[in-house]
Design a protein around this motif. Structure first.
Motif, PDB file in Angstrom:
ATOM      1  N   TYR A 177      54.403   9.774  64.140  1.00  0.00           N
ATOM      2  CA  TYR A 177      55.843   9.603  64.283  1.00  0.00           C
ATOM      3  C   TYR A 177      56.202   8.120  64.314  1.00  0.00           C
ATOM      4  CZ  TYR A 177      55.656  14.508  65.692  1.00  0.00           C
ATOM      5  OH  TYR A 177      55.436  15.850  65.726  1.00  0.00           O
ATOM      6  N   LYS A 178      57.266   7.756  63.633  1.00  0.00           N
ATOM      7  CA  LYS A 178      57.746   6.382  63.703  1.00  0.00           C
ATOM      8  C   LYS A 178      58.238   6.058  65.111  1.00  0.00           C
ATOM      9  CE  LYS A 178      56.857   4.507  59.823  1.00  0.00           C
ATOM     10  NZ  LYS A 178      55.867   3.400  59.804  1.00  0.00           N
ATOM     11  N   LEU A 179      58.762   7.057  65.844  1.00  0.00           N
ATOM     12  CA  LEU A 179      59.161   6.883  67.236  1.00  0.00           C
ATOM     13  C   LEU A 179      58.840   8.156  67.995  1.00  0.00           C
ATOM     14  CD1 LEU A 179      60.504   5.329  69.541  1.00  0.00           C
ATOM     15  CD2 LEU A 179      62.708   6.253  68.781  1.00  0.00           C
ATOM     16  N   ALA A 180      57.961   8.033  68.998  1.00  0.00           N
ATOM     17  CA  ALA A 180      57.623   9.159  69.861  1.00  0.00           C
ATOM     18  C   ALA A 180      58.032   8.806  71.283  1.00  0.00           C
ATOM     19  CB  ALA A 180      56.124   9.452  69.791  1.00  0.00           C
ATOM     20  N   VAL A 181      58.832   9.677  71.913  1.00  0.00           N
ATOM     21  CA  VAL A 181      59.345   9.422  73.258  1.00  0.00           C
ATOM     22  C   VAL A 181      58.873  10.533  74.177  1.00  0.00           C
ATOM     23  CG1 VAL A 181      61.399   9.112  74.686  1.00  0.00           C
ATOM     24  CG2 VAL A 181      61.374   8.249  72.327  1.00  0.00           C
ATOM     25  N   GLU A 182      58.184  10.152  75.267  1.00  0.00           N
ATOM     26  CA  GLU A 182      57.776  11.114  76.280  1.00  0.00           C
ATOM     27  C   GLU A 182      58.814  11.059  77.389  1.00  0.00           C
ATOM     28  OE1 GLU A 182      56.178  14.021  78.155  1.00  0.00           O
ATOM     29  OE2 GLU A 182      55.234  13.315  76.295  1.00  0.00           O
ATOM     30  N   GLY A 183      59.772  11.998  77.368  1.00  0.00           N
ATOM     31  CA  GLY A 183      60.863  12.003  78.327  1.00  0.00           C
ATOM     32  C   GLY A 183      62.192  12.195  77.619  1.00  0.00           C
ATOM     33  N   THR A 184      63.268  11.950  78.337  1.00  0.00           N
ATOM     34  CA  THR A 184      64.615  12.180  77.812  1.00  0.00           C
ATOM     35  C   THR A 184      65.118  10.926  77.112  1.00  0.00           C
ATOM     36  OG1 THR A 184      65.069  13.710  79.612  1.00  0.00           O
ATOM     37  CG2 THR A 184      66.964  12.828  78.407  1.00  0.00           C
ATOM     38  N   LEU A 185      65.694  11.120  75.927  1.00  0.00           N
ATOM     39  CA  LEU A 185      66.285  10.029  75.160  1.00  0.00           C
ATOM     40  C   LEU A 185      67.792  10.105  75.316  1.00  0.00           C
ATOM     41  CD1 LEU A 185      65.939   7.711  73.103  1.00  0.00           C
ATOM     42  CD2 LEU A 185      66.103   9.414  71.286  1.00  0.00           C
ATOM     43  N   GLY A 186      68.386   9.063  75.898  1.00  0.00           N
ATOM     44  CA  GLY A 186      69.831   9.036  76.080  1.00  0.00           C
ATOM     45  C   GLY A 186      70.473   8.021  75.151  1.00  0.00           C
ATOM     46  N   ALA A 187      71.591   8.419  74.519  1.00  0.00           N
ATOM     47  CA  ALA A 187      72.282   7.509  73.608  1.00  0.00           C
ATOM     48  C   ALA A 187      73.738   7.912  73.517  1.00  0.00           C
ATOM     49  CB  ALA A 187      71.643   7.539  72.221  1.00  0.00           C
ATOM     50  N   ARG A 188      74.620   6.967  73.320  1.00  0.00           N
ATOM     51  CA  ARG A 188      76.042   7.280  73.121  1.00  0.00           C
ATOM     52  C   ARG A 188      76.291   7.819  71.719  1.00  0.00           C
ATOM     53  NH1 ARG A 188      79.048   5.755  77.268  1.00  0.00           N
ATOM     54  NH2 ARG A 188      78.290   4.134  78.691  1.00  0.00           N
ATOM     55  N   ARG A 189      75.539   7.347  70.759  1.00  0.00           N
ATOM     56  CA  ARG A 189      75.696   7.825  69.390  1.00  0.00           C
ATOM     57  C   ARG A 189      74.336   7.808  68.712  1.00  0.00           C
ATOM     58  NH1 ARG A 189      80.267   4.677  66.201  1.00  0.00           N
ATOM     59  NH2 ARG A 189      79.819   6.360  64.747  1.00  0.00           N
ATOM     60  N   ILE A 190      74.081   8.802  67.873  1.00  0.00           N
ATOM     61  CA  ILE A 190      72.901   8.830  67.016  1.00  0.00           C
ATOM     62  C   ILE A 190      73.382   9.116  65.604  1.00  0.00           C
ATOM     63  CG2 ILE A 190      70.756   9.999  66.451  1.00  0.00           C
ATOM     64  CD1 ILE A 190      70.352  10.576  69.369  1.00  0.00           C
ATOM     65  N   LYS A 191      73.021   8.273  64.683  1.00  0.00           N
ATOM     66  CA  LYS A 191      73.451   8.432  63.299  1.00  0.00           C
ATOM     67  C   LYS A 191      72.235   8.631  62.414  1.00  0.00           C
ATOM     68  CE  LYS A 191      76.429   6.355  59.793  1.00  0.00           C
ATOM     69  NZ  LYS A 191      77.318   5.205  59.475  1.00  0.00           N
ATOM     70  N   VAL A 192      72.194   9.785  61.724  1.00  0.00           N
ATOM     71  CA  VAL A 192      71.115  10.089  60.790  1.00  0.00           C
ATOM     72  C   VAL A 192      71.600   9.747  59.394  1.00  0.00           C
ATOM     73  CG1 VAL A 192      69.591  11.874  59.907  1.00  0.00           C
ATOM     74  CG2 VAL A 192      70.284  11.915  62.307  1.00  0.00           C
ATOM     75  N   THR A 193      70.909   8.863  58.742  1.00  0.00           N
ATOM     76  CA  THR A 193      71.353   8.392  57.429  1.00  0.00           C
ATOM     77  C   THR A 193      70.523   9.033  56.319  1.00  0.00           C
ATOM     78  OG1 THR A 193      69.850   6.494  57.524  1.00  0.00           O
ATOM     79  CG2 THR A 193      72.062   6.193  58.420  1.00  0.00           C
ATOM     80  N   GLN A 194      71.021   8.910  55.101  1.00  0.00           N
ATOM     81  CA  GLN A 194      70.341   9.348  53.885  1.00  0.00           C
ATOM     82  C   GLN A 194      69.963  10.825  53.946  1.00  0.00           C
ATOM     83  OE1 GLN A 194      67.052   6.669  53.358  1.00  0.00           O
ATOM     84  NE2 GLN A 194      68.343   4.922  52.854  1.00  0.00           N
ATOM     85  N   GLN A 195      70.899  11.663  54.419  1.00  0.00           N
ATOM     86  CA  GLN A 195      70.673  13.104  54.471  1.00  0.00           C
ATOM     87  C   GLN A 195      71.198  13.725  53.180  1.00  0.00           C
ATOM     88  OE1 GLN A 195      69.014  14.727  56.876  1.00  0.00           O
ATOM     89  NE2 GLN A 195      69.121  16.540  55.603  1.00  0.00           N
ATOM     90  N   GLY A 196      70.299  14.053  52.238  1.00  0.00           N
ATOM     91  CA  GLY A 196      70.714  14.592  50.947  1.00  0.00           C
ATOM     92  C   GLY A 196      70.954  16.098  50.982  1.00  0.00           C
ATOM     93  N   ASN A 197      71.559  16.614  49.903  1.00  0.00           N
ATOM     94  CA  ASN A 197      71.783  18.060  49.728  1.00  0.00           C
ATOM     95  C   ASN A 197      72.511  18.656  50.919  1.00  0.00           C
ATOM     96  OD1 ASN A 197      71.663  20.480  48.323  1.00  0.00           O
ATOM     97  ND2 ASN A 197      69.687  21.064  49.211  1.00  0.00           N
ATOM     98  N   TRP A 198      73.630  18.027  51.298  1.00  0.00           N
ATOM     99  CA  TRP A 198      74.409  18.486  52.455  1.00  0.00           C
ATOM    100  C   TRP A 198      74.924  19.897  52.202  1.00  0.00           C
ATOM    101  CZ3 TRP A 198      73.962  17.318  57.114  1.00  0.00           C
ATOM    102  CH2 TRP A 198      74.985  17.461  58.073  1.00  0.00           C
ATOM    103  N   ALA A 199      75.296  20.614  53.258  1.00  0.00           N
ATOM    104  CA  ALA A 199      75.526  22.070  53.171  1.00  0.00           C
ATOM    105  C   ALA A 199      76.806  22.467  52.444  1.00  0.00           C
ATOM    106  CB  ALA A 199      75.550  22.658  54.578  1.00  0.00           C
ATOM    107  N   ASP A 200      77.548  21.522  51.899  1.00  0.00           N
ATOM    108  CA  ASP A 200      78.783  21.898  51.194  1.00  0.00           C
ATOM    109  C   ASP A 200      78.529  22.743  49.950  1.00  0.00           C
ATOM    110  OD1 ASP A 200      80.178  20.546  53.076  1.00  0.00           O
ATOM    111  OD2 ASP A 200      80.649  18.796  51.856  1.00  0.00           O
ATOM    112  N   PHE A 201      77.245  22.842  49.538  1.00  0.00           N
ATOM    113  CA  PHE A 201      76.948  23.689  48.378  1.00  0.00           C
ATOM    114  C   PHE A 201      77.347  25.136  48.627  1.00  0.00           C
ATOM    115  CE2 PHE A 201      73.053  23.503  50.955  1.00  0.00           C
ATOM    116  CZ  PHE A 201      72.807  24.852  51.180  1.00  0.00           C
ATOM    117  N   VAL A 202      77.518  25.535  49.919  1.00  0.00           N
ATOM    118  CA  VAL A 202      77.934  26.913  50.232  1.00  0.00           C
ATOM    119  C   VAL A 202      79.290  27.224  49.616  1.00  0.00           C
ATOM    120  CG1 VAL A 202      78.566  28.458  52.141  1.00  0.00           C
ATOM    121  CG2 VAL A 202      76.563  26.969  52.344  1.00  0.00           C
ATOM    122  N   PHE A 203      80.149  26.227  49.497  1.00  0.00           N
ATOM    123  CA  PHE A 203      81.498  26.453  48.981  1.00  0.00           C
ATOM    124  C   PHE A 203      81.576  26.352  47.460  1.00  0.00           C
ATOM    125  CE2 PHE A 203      82.844  24.632  53.274  1.00  0.00           C
ATOM    126  CZ  PHE A 203      82.902  25.886  53.849  1.00  0.00           C
TER     127      PHE A 203
END
Length: 391
Positions: free
Chosen positions: A294-320
Motif C-alpha cells: 500500500y502507498k499508505l497504510a494506517v493502523e487506526g482511525t484516519l480523520g480528515a475534513r475532506r478526502i478527494k479521490v482523483t482520476q476516477q474513470g468510467n463514472w456511473a453515469d453510464f446507467v443513464f
C-alpha cells in the motif's frame, strides 16, 4: 706557539655557538599604505623552515589610537603559525589566532582578509597575508622573518607576482570565508580526544556566519538532483529528540526502511513504537511497521475534513445512457436470493480479505442509486397509469 687548554664545558658551549645560528627574537614595525577599505598583500618569510620547525609570527596593535590620537584604527593581537610547502613538501599549513576590535560605528572593516602559501611553484619560503591599508602594524618572530609590503605605492608595486612567474595577487575588498575574524582558524582535520567537548556559541559547518546553534551549508551533492549530504548516519543509527518523558527518534533500520519512532526510555528496556515508516519504494505506514504494497497504510482511525479521490474513470453515469440494459427487479431479486448481496458489489468475505477501494465503491454505490432511481421512475409511471385507469 702555545696552546691553551679550555675546560670541556666551555669548549662545548663555544662549539655550539659556532655551529648553530642565533635564534634571537626579532621585532619591528611596518606600514601598509593605500586605502583603508582595501587589504593588501604583505609577504612574510618562513624562516623556521630550515630548523624543521613551524614559524610563529605575532602581528599586533595594542592601542586603537596607534596611528594618532584621533585615528581610531582599531586594535589587533594575532598569531600566525605556519610551514610552507616550499615547492612540494607536503607538510605545509597556515593557522591563525586573531583577536581584534573595530569601532562598529566606523566604515572600515577588520584587519586580516586572508592568507596563502606562496611556494607551491617555488622554494622562496614565503607566505602572503592580506592586511588592511592605511594602517601601521607591529610584529615579532622567533627568527629573522622579513616583511615586504605591496600596496601600490613607490617601490611596492601591484600586483605582487609569486616567484618563478607564479600567480599574481592584488588587493582584496572583502574578507575570505575561511578567515575567523575573532578566533582560531586551523588547517586540516581536527581530533578532540577528550571526554567532553563544549562549544558555547553558534557552530557553522560550511558557513562562516551560522545563525543557529548548528547550521550546515554547502555540503557535497549525493544525488543527481543536487541534494547536499549534510548529515549521514550509518544503518540503525538514529537522531534522538528529547521531549520530556517521551523520546522521539529518526533513523533507517535496514536498506529499505526509514523510521520515525518513539519510546518512553533512553535505554533498551522498552520497545519502540513505530509511528511512521517509509520503504524504499515510497510506501508509507502510520502506526504500522509493514505497509506492504500500500502507498499508505494506517493502523487506526484516519480523520480528515475532506478526502478527494482523483482520476476516477468510467463514472456511473453510464446507467443513464440509452444503451444501458437495466436489469429487472425480478433479476435483482433472484441474484440476491442466490448470492446474498447486490450485483457487482463485493461480498463481506472479499472486503475482509482485500479491503475496500473507496473510489471504486463510491462509483458502484452511485451506480446502484442511479439504477434505483430508474426503478422508481418506472414504478411512478406505472402508478400514474393505474391512477388514470381507475379514474
Amino acid at each position: 706557539m702555545k696552546f691553551i687548554q679550555l675546560p670541556g664545558l666551555l669548549l662545548a658551549c663555544l662549539l655550539a655557538l659556532c655551529c648553530f645560528p642565533s635564534q634571537a627574537q626579532v621585532r619591528g614595525t611596518f606600514v601598509v599604505n593605500g586605502d583603508i577599505d582595501k587589504y593588501y598583500p604583505v609577504i612574510f618569510t618562513d624562516s623556521a623552515w630550515n630548523y624543521h620547525e613551524a614559524s610563529e609570527l605575532q602581528i599586533g596593535r595594542s592601542s586603537v589610537h596607534q596611528d594618532g590620537a584621533n585615528s581610531w584604527r582599531g586594535s589587533i593581537i594575532a598569531t600566525f603559525r605556519y610551514h610552507t610547502t616550499n615547492w612540494g613538501n607536503g607538510s605545509q599549513f597556515i593557522e591563525a589566532d586573531i583577536r581584534q576590535y573595530i569601532n562598529p560605528a566606523l566604515p572600515f572593516n577588520k584587519f586580516v582578509a586572508g592568507w596563502k602559501d606562496a611556494t607551491f611553484g617555488n622554494a622562496s619560503k614565503i607566505i602572503i597575508i592580506w592586511l588592511r591599508g592605511s594602517t601601521s602594524y607591529n610584529y615579532s618572530s622567533r627568527y629573522n622573518d622579513n616583511v615586504a609590503v605591496y600596496d601600490g605605492t613607490a617601490g611596492r608595486p601591484l600586483p605582487y607576482i609569486e616567484p618563478n612567474n607564479g600567480p599574481s595577487h592584488t588587493f582584496k575588498t572583502s574578507i575570505d570565508s575561511y578567515v575567523n575574524t575573532n578566533g582560531n582558524t586551523y588547517t586540516g582535520s581536527t581530533y578532540f580526544l577528550g571526554g567532553l567537548n563544549y562549544f558555547s556559541g553558534n557552530i557553522g559547518i560550511g558557513t562562516p556566519a551560522p545563525t543557529a546553534k548548528l547550521e550546515i551549508a554547502n555540503a557535497a551533492a549525493w544525488t543527481a538532483n543536487g541534494w547536499g549530504k549534510a548529515i549521514k548516519l550509518k544503518a540503525a543509527q538514529s537522531i534522538e529528540l528529547e521531549a520530556g518523558i517521551r523520546k522521539f527518534g529518526i533513523g533507517a533500520t535496514s536498506d529499505t526502511l526509514l523510521c520515525f519512532f518513539s519510546t518512553d526510555t533512553d535505554t533498551t528496556a522498552l520497545p519502540v513504537r513505530y509511528n511512521f515508516v517509509m520503504t524504499n519504494s515510497g510506501n508509507i505506514g502510520i502506526g504500522t511497521l509493514t505497509p506492504n504494497n500500500y502507498k499508505l497504510a494506517v493502523e487506526g482511525t484516519l480523520g480528515a475534513r475532506r478526502i478527494k479521490v482523483t482520476q476516477q474513470g468510467n463514472w456511473a453515469d453510464f446507467v443513464f445512457h440509452p444503451e444501458y440494459k437495466l436489469p429487472s427487479l425480478q433479476e435483482v431479486e433472484n441474484f440476491i436470493a442466490k448470492n446474498g448481496h447486490l450485483p457487482e458489489i463485493p461480498t463481506a468475505a472479499e472486503v475482509k480479505e482485500n479491503g475496500v477501494d473507496v473510489g471504486e465503491m463510491n462509483k458502484l454505490l452511485l451506480q446502484k442509486v442511479e439504477e434505483l432511481t430508474l426503478y422508481l421512475i418506472q414504478q411512478q409511471k406505472e402508478i400514474d397509469e393505474l391512477k388514470r385507469k381507475i379514474k
